[in-house]
Design a protein around this motif. Structure first.
Motif, PDB file in Angstrom:
ATOM      1  N   ASP A  16      32.597  53.206  54.466  1.00 38.19           N
ATOM      2  CA  ASP A  16      32.457  54.608  54.044  1.00 38.19           C
ATOM      3  C   ASP A  16      33.772  55.072  53.424  1.00 38.19           C
ATOM      4  O   ASP A  16      34.756  55.270  54.139  1.00 38.19           O
ATOM      5  CB  ASP A  16      32.097  55.480  55.238  1.00 38.19           C
ATOM      6  CG  ASP A  16      31.785  56.918  54.838  1.00 38.19           C
ATOM      7  OD1 ASP A  16      32.167  57.339  53.729  1.00 38.19           O
ATOM      8  OD2 ASP A  16      31.150  57.624  55.643  1.00 38.19           O
TER       9      ASP A  16
ATOM     10  N   ASN B  98      32.230  53.331  60.954  1.00 36.56           N
ATOM     11  CA  ASN B  98      31.860  53.799  59.622  1.00 36.56           C
ATOM     12  C   ASN B  98      32.365  52.839  58.549  1.00 36.56           C
ATOM     13  O   ASN B  98      32.855  53.256  57.495  1.00 36.56           O
ATOM     14  CB  ASN B  98      32.428  55.201  59.383  1.00 36.56           C
ATOM     15  CG  ASN B  98      31.679  56.270  60.159  1.00 36.56           C
ATOM     16  OD1 ASN B  98      30.647  56.762  59.716  1.00 36.56           O
ATOM     17  ND2 ASN B  98      32.192  56.630  61.328  1.00 36.56           N
TER      18      ASN B  98
ATOM     19  N   PRO C 112      38.277  53.193  56.808  1.00 31.27           N
ATOM     20  CA  PRO C 112      37.502  52.096  57.399  1.00 31.27           C
ATOM     21  C   PRO C 112      37.683  50.803  56.603  1.00 31.27           C
ATOM     22  O   PRO C 112      38.130  50.817  55.447  1.00 31.27           O
ATOM     23  CB  PRO C 112      36.051  52.598  57.296  1.00 31.27           C
ATOM     24  CG  PRO C 112      36.149  54.073  57.157  1.00 31.27           C
ATOM     25  CD  PRO C 112      37.430  54.325  56.402  1.00 31.27           C
TER      26      PRO C 112
ATOM     27  N   TYR D 181      35.614  55.401  66.304  1.00 29.33           N
ATOM     28  CA  TYR D 181      34.765  56.213  65.435  1.00 29.33           C
ATOM     29  C   TYR D 181      34.882  55.751  63.985  1.00 29.33           C
ATOM     30  O   TYR D 181      33.877  55.567  63.290  1.00 29.33           O
ATOM     31  CB  TYR D 181      35.177  57.680  65.568  1.00 29.33           C
ATOM     32  CG  TYR D 181      34.590  58.587  64.510  1.00 29.33           C
ATOM     33  CD1 TYR D 181      33.233  58.924  64.524  1.00 29.33           C
ATOM     34  CD2 TYR D 181      35.395  59.109  63.497  1.00 29.33           C
ATOM     35  CE1 TYR D 181      32.697  59.756  63.554  1.00 29.33           C
ATOM     36  CE2 TYR D 181      34.865  59.935  62.520  1.00 29.33           C
ATOM     37  CZ  TYR D 181      33.510  60.260  62.553  1.00 29.33           C
ATOM     38  OH  TYR D 181      32.984  61.073  61.586  1.00 29.33           O
TER      39      TYR D 181
ATOM     40  N   LYS E 170      35.705  58.697  54.512  1.00 32.55           N
ATOM     41  CA  LYS E 170      36.265  58.939  55.840  1.00 32.55           C
ATOM     42  C   LYS E 170      37.643  58.288  55.911  1.00 32.55           C
ATOM     43  O   LYS E 170      37.790  57.082  55.724  1.00 32.55           O
ATOM     44  CB  LYS E 170      35.351  58.396  56.936  1.00 32.55           C
ATOM     45  CG  LYS E 170      34.146  59.285  57.210  1.00 32.55           C
ATOM     46  CD  LYS E 170      33.354  58.781  58.384  1.00 32.55           C
ATOM     47  CE  LYS E 170      32.327  59.814  58.849  1.00 32.55           C
ATOM     48  NZ  LYS E 170      31.407  60.246  57.797  1.00 32.55           N
TER      49      LYS E 170
END
Length: 324
Positions: free
Chosen positions: A90, A87, A260, A83, A93
């Motif tokens: 980003d 991303n 990320p 997950y 996150k």
């Protein structure tokens, strides 16, 4: 011409496609909710770290934005890592991490490893406790090893086979002179599930982090035979270490935060400083002590080097106990 010159600066100050605000001095800050992923279910070590960090960052006034915790359980952490990998770039996150980010990929059970993400900061060190039901006849770690050698022990853990809890179990049994291969290891999705199985009589013992077990130990629902720390842990001061029982083995669960890939230097610096400030608060000091954590802050560069070093160490341990 003046308006044209001001426009790039205004856009920079207001933020843009990077998901945050880049200020005139080159610093960065988020302009919306920050999301912290725990790659497991509720009640485990990842969940505890994510929720503790999020709550204290907000309550101590260290962030202007809200922080949301999401759980992405499954595959020993691999579901959550996939997950986060989806991303890329980003900066709002984050995810919490510990040894499985190295061990699960080494076992071939995740296509992503620590090099696919951005290290932010190492925060704390936790330790492993070896648990039995409160009414168990087992009194020492040697008692557990004897039961394992007899082939009569199913032992639950909160990580995948060949991952953190399994390595901590096999390494300790091996150091105690037992047959690590004889231990029937039963994996669960997080320490919370492993302890629930132990309470329900589905396994004979469990291996989890101190922070995961502290509440049940204090309530007397479970009992710890040993802790993997080099010295007694204040939160469970009555639990003897493995070293106290002449078992020459220690195992620490380092806990940290990653993001990320694709973050820039200003974004990494923002989060490095944010978590460094968190560890200085009295609220963090008190809560981490109650959970059995020891502060072990490292910035992004040092944490990245630490992860590389630990991967080499784990390769040696896994080979020694026959898990690789």
């Amino acid at each position: 011409a003046a308006a044209a010159a001001v426009l790039p600066l205004a856009l920079s100050a207001c933020g843009g496609e990077d998901g945050g605000n880049t200020n005139a001095d080159g610093t960065w800050e988020p302009n919306g909710p920050i999301e912290i992923t725990a790659p497991a279910g509720t009640g485990g070590g990842w969940d505890t770290l994510a929720r503790t960090s999020a709550r204290l960052l907000e309550s101590e006034g260290l962030v202007d934005q809200s922080i949301q915790v999401v759980n992405k359980p499954g595959a020993g952490g691999a579901i959550g890592w996939a997950y986060i990998a989806g991303n890329e770039g980003d900066p709002q996150k984050l995810f919490v991490t510990s040894p499985p980010i190295l061990l699960v990929p080494m076992a071939g059970d995740s296509e992503y490893d620590h090099e696919d993400f951005t290290p932010i900061a190492r925060l704390a060190t936790d330790y492993i406790v070896y648990l039995v039901p409160a009414d168990s006849e087992l009194e020492t770690f040697d008692d557990l090893v004897e039961t394992v050698d007899e082939g009569d022990a199913n032992i639950g853990g909160g990580s995948a086979p060949g991952s953190m809890d399994h390595v901590a179990l096999a390494g300790a049994i091996d150091a105690a002179g037992g047959n690590a291969a004889a231990a029937s290891y039963v994996p669960f999705d997080g320490g919370g599930e492993a302890m629930t199985a132990l309470l329900g009589g589905h396994v004979d013992a469990a291996v989890v982090g101190v922070s995961e077990a502290a509440g049940m130990l204090e309530a007397g629902e479970l009992r710890a035979l040993a802790v993997s720390s080099p010295e007694p842990v204040e939160a469970i001061a009555d639990v003897p270490t493995l070293l106290d029982q002449d078992v020459d083995f220690t195992f620490d669960i380092w806990r940290g935060v990653m993001a990320p890939s694709g973050l820039d230097e200003a974004q990494v610096t923002y989060y490095e400083d944010l978590f460094a400030d968190l560890l200085e608060t009295q609220a963090w000091q008190e809560e981490s002590a109650s959970l059995g954590w020891t502060d072990a802050y490292q910035n992004s560069a040092d944490f990245g080097a630490f992860l590389d070093e630990k991967r080499s160490e784990f390769t040696e341990i896994l080979t020694e106990v026959g898990l690789q």
